[in-house]
Design a protein around this motif. Structure first.
Motif, PDB file in Angstrom:
ATOM      1  N   ARG A  19      64.685 -78.046 -63.444  1.00 14.55           N
ATOM      2  CA  ARG A  19      65.267 -77.082 -62.499  1.00 14.55           C
ATOM      3  C   ARG A  19      65.443 -75.716 -63.157  1.00 14.55           C
ATOM      4  O   ARG A  19      65.141 -74.676 -62.553  1.00 14.55           O
ATOM      5  N   ILE A  20      65.957 -75.700 -64.372  1.00 14.78           N
ATOM      6  CA  ILE A  20      66.132 -74.439 -65.093  1.00 14.78           C
ATOM      7  C   ILE A  20      64.779 -73.769 -65.316  1.00 14.78           C
ATOM      8  O   ILE A  20      64.634 -72.555 -65.141  1.00 14.78           O
ATOM      9  N   MET A  21      63.788 -74.550 -65.682  1.00 13.15           N
ATOM     10  CA  MET A  21      62.452 -74.005 -65.917  1.00 13.15           C
ATOM     11  C   MET A  21      61.865 -73.410 -64.644  1.00 13.15           C
ATOM     12  O   MET A  21      61.324 -72.296 -64.658  1.00 13.15           O
ATOM     13  N   MET A  22      61.954 -74.133 -63.543  1.00 16.67           N
ATOM     14  CA  MET A  22      61.415 -73.617 -62.282  1.00 16.67           C
ATOM     15  C   MET A  22      62.144 -72.359 -61.847  1.00 16.67           C
ATOM     16  O   MET A  22      61.516 -71.406 -61.356  1.00 16.67           O
ATOM     17  N   ALA A  23      63.462 -72.326 -62.040  1.00 15.22           N
ATOM     18  CA  ALA A  23      64.221 -71.131 -61.685  1.00 15.22           C
ATOM     19  C   ALA A  23      63.747 -69.934 -62.512  1.00 15.22           C
ATOM     20  O   ALA A  23      63.502 -68.846 -61.972  1.00 15.22           O
ATOM     21  N   ASP A  24      63.573 -70.127 -63.812  1.00 12.63           N
ATOM     22  CA  ASP A  24      63.160 -69.038 -64.689  1.00 12.63           C
ATOM     23  C   ASP A  24      61.750 -68.565 -64.373  1.00 12.63           C
ATOM     24  O   ASP A  24      61.425 -67.377 -64.537  1.00 12.63           O
ATOM     25  N   GLN A  25      60.926 -69.482 -63.902  1.00 10.82           N
ATOM     26  CA  GLN A  25      59.547 -69.133 -63.553  1.00 10.82           C
ATOM     27  C   GLN A  25      59.422 -68.598 -62.121  1.00 10.82           C
ATOM     28  O   GLN A  25      58.312 -68.327 -61.652  1.00 10.82           O
ATOM     29  N   GLY A  26      60.541 -68.439 -61.442  1.00  9.74           N
ATOM     30  CA  GLY A  26      60.531 -67.867 -60.101  1.00  9.74           C
ATOM     31  C   GLY A  26      59.949 -68.780 -59.045  1.00  9.74           C
ATOM     32  O   GLY A  26      59.454 -68.312 -58.008  1.00  9.74           O
ATOM     33  N   ARG A  75      51.864 -76.521 -67.977  1.00 11.26           N
ATOM     34  CA  ARG A  75      50.454 -76.173 -67.721  1.00 11.26           C
ATOM     35  C   ARG A  75      50.343 -75.216 -66.536  1.00 11.26           C
ATOM     36  O   ARG A  75      49.534 -74.281 -66.552  1.00 11.26           O
ATOM     37  N   ASN A  76      51.147 -75.453 -65.509  1.00 17.61           N
ATOM     38  CA  ASN A  76      51.071 -74.616 -64.299  1.00 17.61           C
ATOM     39  C   ASN A  76      51.555 -73.196 -64.531  1.00 17.61           C
ATOM     40  O   ASN A  76      51.103 -72.268 -63.849  1.00 17.61           O
ATOM     41  N   HIS A  77      52.485 -73.016 -65.462  1.00 15.81           N
ATOM     42  CA  HIS A  77      53.170 -71.726 -65.565  1.00 15.81           C
ATOM     43  C   HIS A  77      53.079 -71.117 -66.970  1.00 15.81           C
ATOM     44  O   HIS A  77      53.969 -70.370 -67.377  1.00 15.81           O
ATOM     45  N   ASP A  78      51.992 -71.400 -67.651  1.00 17.31           N
ATOM     46  CA  ASP A  78      51.707 -70.764 -68.936  1.00 17.31           C
ATOM     47  C   ASP A  78      52.876 -70.908 -69.907  1.00 17.31           C
ATOM     48  O   ASP A  78      53.290 -69.948 -70.568  1.00 17.31           O
ATOM     49  N   ALA A  79      53.401 -72.131 -69.987  1.00 17.66           N
ATOM     50  CA  ALA A  79      54.524 -72.417 -70.885  1.00 17.66           C
ATOM     51  C   ALA A  79      54.177 -73.606 -71.773  1.00 17.66           C
ATOM     52  O   ALA A  79      54.993 -74.493 -72.006  1.00 17.66           O
ATOM     53  N   ALA A 184      70.998 -65.532 -70.861  1.00 15.64           N
ATOM     54  CA  ALA A 184      70.991 -64.153 -70.382  1.00 15.64           C
ATOM     55  C   ALA A 184      69.726 -63.789 -69.607  1.00 15.64           C
ATOM     56  O   ALA A 184      69.672 -62.710 -68.990  1.00 15.64           O
ATOM     57  N   ARG A 185      68.715 -64.654 -69.634  1.00 17.48           N
ATOM     58  CA  ARG A 185      67.519 -64.366 -68.843  1.00 17.48           C
ATOM     59  C   ARG A 185      67.933 -64.292 -67.369  1.00 17.48           C
ATOM     60  O   ARG A 185      68.604 -65.208 -66.870  1.00 17.48           O
ATOM     61  N   PRO A 186      67.583 -63.211 -66.667  1.00 19.71           N
ATOM     62  CA  PRO A 186      68.161 -62.967 -65.339  1.00 19.71           C
ATOM     63  C   PRO A 186      68.065 -64.135 -64.357  1.00 19.71           C
ATOM     64  O   PRO A 186      69.050 -64.457 -63.669  1.00 19.71           O
ATOM     65  N   LYS A 187      66.920 -64.775 -64.276  1.00 20.44           N
ATOM     66  CA  LYS A 187      66.760 -65.854 -63.302  1.00 20.44           C
ATOM     67  C   LYS A 187      67.513 -67.117 -63.723  1.00 20.44           C
ATOM     68  O   LYS A 187      68.026 -67.856 -62.877  1.00 20.44           O
TER      69      LYS A 187
END
Length: 208
Positions: A19-26, A75-79, A184-187
């Motif tokens: 969930r945190i990853m998806m949020a950060d990736q928008g 893989r989907n989000h260049d991470a 602190a990352r905005p998303k």
């Protein structure tokens, strides 16, 4: 890619990092919250490859196993690193985080009353491995110069441990800085402050 769908219980648990990853990736995603009594009826359980949740859907693809889901998102989000070498190191670090997560889960669900204090006392012997990797990389991340799915997994595990013991990172400056930087990352900051995040308990038994 996306919107994704997660089917899981009403806890952070095994879905916290994704969930945190998806949020950060928008990314947008849909949550299907499973009541435990409905789960025990067995219909959904029987349809799950390993008889477990979470279930993660990406279009026609259904995935189980939380770390496989994190890898898919990587893989989907260049991470997932810039090359095969970085990807291998990211896999290694993800497995290291999983080792720590399993120790935490065992303590929470099986040994909380008698095992919490010994667990906290021994915790530096596990955190020092991640501190050494983070300090050596010098970018503020485990591998490479941007967050990978392993970073999101470590970040979420460390958040849980800070609830368990608020001073657990005081002697690990690189890890402490990492948590501050990720928070602190905005998303991520917006997601961690949202009702969707705060309303869910960390674990299914109410202990933390």
């Amino acid at each position: 890619m996306g919107p994704y769908t997660i089917t899981y219980f009403g806890v952070r648990g095994r879905c916290g990092a994704m969930r945190i990853m998806m949020a950060d990736q928008g990314q947008e995603w849909k949550e299907i919250l499973m009541d435990f009594s409905d789960w025990m009826k067995g219909d959904l359980k029987a349809s799950c490859v390993f008889g477990q949740l979470p279930k993660f859907e990406d279009g026609g693809l259904a995935l189980y196993q939380s770390n496989a889901i994190l890898r898919h998102l990587g893989r989907n989000h260049d991470a997932y690193g810039k090359d095969g070498k970085e990807a291998a190191l990211i896999d290694m670090m993800c497995d290291g985080v999983e080792d720590l997560r399993l120790k935490y889960v065992k303590m929470i669900y099986q040994e909380y009353d008698t095992g919490k204090d010994p667990y906290i006392k021994d915790l530096p012997n596990h955190l020092d491995k991640f501190e050494a990797v983070m300090a050596k990389n010098k970018t503020g991340f485990l591998v490479g110069d941007k967050p990978s799915f392993a970073d999101y997994s470590l970040f979420e595990v460390l958040l849980n441990h800070l609830v368990l013991c608020s001073s657990c990172l005081d002697t690990f400056p690189s890890l402490k800085s990492f948590v501050e930087k990720m928070s602190a990352r905005p998303k991520i900051k917006a997601f961690l402050g949202s009702d969707a995040y705060k309303k869910l308990p960390i674990n299914g038994n109410g202990k933390q």
